[in-house]
Design an enzyme around this catalytic site. Structure first.
Site, mmCIF file in Angstrom:
data_model
loop_
_atom_site.group_PDB
_atom_site.id
_atom_site.type_symbol
_atom_site.label_atom_id
_atom_site.label_comp_id
_atom_site.label_asym_id
_atom_site.label_seq_id
_atom_site.Cartn_x
_atom_site.Cartn_y
_atom_site.Cartn_z
ATOM 1 N N LYS A 1 -11.382 2.618 13.412
ATOM 2 C CA LYS A 1 -12.685 2.561 12.773
ATOM 3 C C LYS A 1 -12.612 1.811 11.450
ATOM 4 O O LYS A 1 -13.614 1.385 10.915
ATOM 5 C CB LYS A 1 -13.178 4.000 12.505
ATOM 6 N N ASP B 1 -8.508 -3.844 8.906
ATOM 7 C CA ASP B 1 -8.826 -3.434 7.540
ATOM 8 C C ASP B 1 -7.637 -3.689 6.614
ATOM 9 O O ASP B 1 -7.784 -4.263 5.548
ATOM 10 C CB ASP B 1 -9.236 -1.950 7.493
ATOM 11 N N ASP C 1 -0.220 -2.542 6.866
ATOM 12 C CA ASP C 1 0.655 -1.680 6.071
ATOM 13 C C ASP C 1 2.092 -1.915 6.548
ATOM 14 O O ASP C 1 2.729 -2.886 6.155
ATOM 15 C CB ASP C 1 0.167 -0.245 6.279
ATOM 16 N N LYS D 1 -0.387 -4.663 2.368
ATOM 17 C CA LYS D 1 0.603 -4.081 1.439
ATOM 18 C C LYS D 1 1.942 -4.704 1.799
ATOM 19 O O LYS D 1 2.672 -4.152 2.640
ATOM 20 C CB LYS D 1 0.704 -2.567 1.651
ATOM 21 N N ASP E 1 -10.189 5.262 5.255
ATOM 22 C CA ASP E 1 -10.385 6.699 5.081
ATOM 23 C C ASP E 1 -9.131 7.421 4.618
ATOM 24 O O ASP E 1 -8.012 6.965 4.812
ATOM 25 C CB ASP E 1 -10.776 7.318 6.422
#
Ligand code: IMP
Ligand code: MG
Length: 179
Positions: free
Chosen positions: A48, A104, A107, A135, A163
């Protein structure tokens, strides 16, 4: 916008303002519009987390494109990637198609790598990734992100779709966990 927000004892402070995000998104869209002129890519939005970013990005695109979604869960309810990535299959006739995956954040790179392998197995004409955030210090799996918004330190962020245990996605700005 509030300078600080908190969700079950975790405190976050304002980190990237929506005005800056808007600028980053417009820049990314410009590049995609230029590179995909006269092509009809299928844009896969990773749910999401990428849905807010993707909805802004898509509305800046002037190319003829299709929009699809794909679900890849990795963080579960915590602050760390579980490494357990679930892909929900839909309908995938991607042979000879130009695929753009919207993420989004990259990582460890595990999710992006997993999704890349998944899409590559469908024999697309091309596959590229666009991600709002990255990151680099957290990277374990090297995966090329052709269109990258901004690099951030190896700290947990929320807002603009991202989130913490499902909270914070609706914040228009991005907040960072206070250590
Ligand atoms: P990776 O597989 O380790 O690269 O993790 C990628 C996914 O984990 C992203 O698509 C996000 O859903 C989630 N994630 C990674 N870092 C953060 C963060 O700082 N805040 C919120 N979600 C994150
Ligand atoms: Mg998440």
């Amino acid at each position: 916008m509030p300078k600080k927000v908190s969700f079950d004892n975790k405190k976050f402070e304002l980190f990237i303002l929506s005005e800056k995000i808007e600028h980053i998104v417009k820049n990314l869209a410009e590049k995609i519009n230029r590179d995909y002129r006269n092509r009809n890519p299928i844009i896969y939005v990773t749910l999401k987390g990428a849905m807010i970013f993707a909805s802004d990005l898509i509305r800046e695109l002037i190319i003829d494109c299709k929009i699809e979604t794909i679900s890849a869960k990795s963080y579960g309810m915590g602050l760390r990637s579980s490494g357990n990535i679930e892909i929900k299959e839909d309908e995938f006739d991607l042979e000879n198609k130009d695929i753009i995956l919207v993420e989004d954040i990259i990582d460890s790179g595990a999710t992006a790598m997993r999704l890349k392998n998944f899409f590559m197995s469908k024999n697309p004409k091309s596959f590229t990734i666009v991600s709002l955030l990255s990151k680099p210090e957290a990277r374990i799996h090297q995966v090329e992100v052709k269109y990258l918004g901004i690099e951030i330190p190896n700290r947990f962020v929320i807002g603009y779709g991202l989130d913490y245990a499902e909270f914070g996605r609706n914040l228009p700005d991005i907040y960072i966990l206070i250590q």
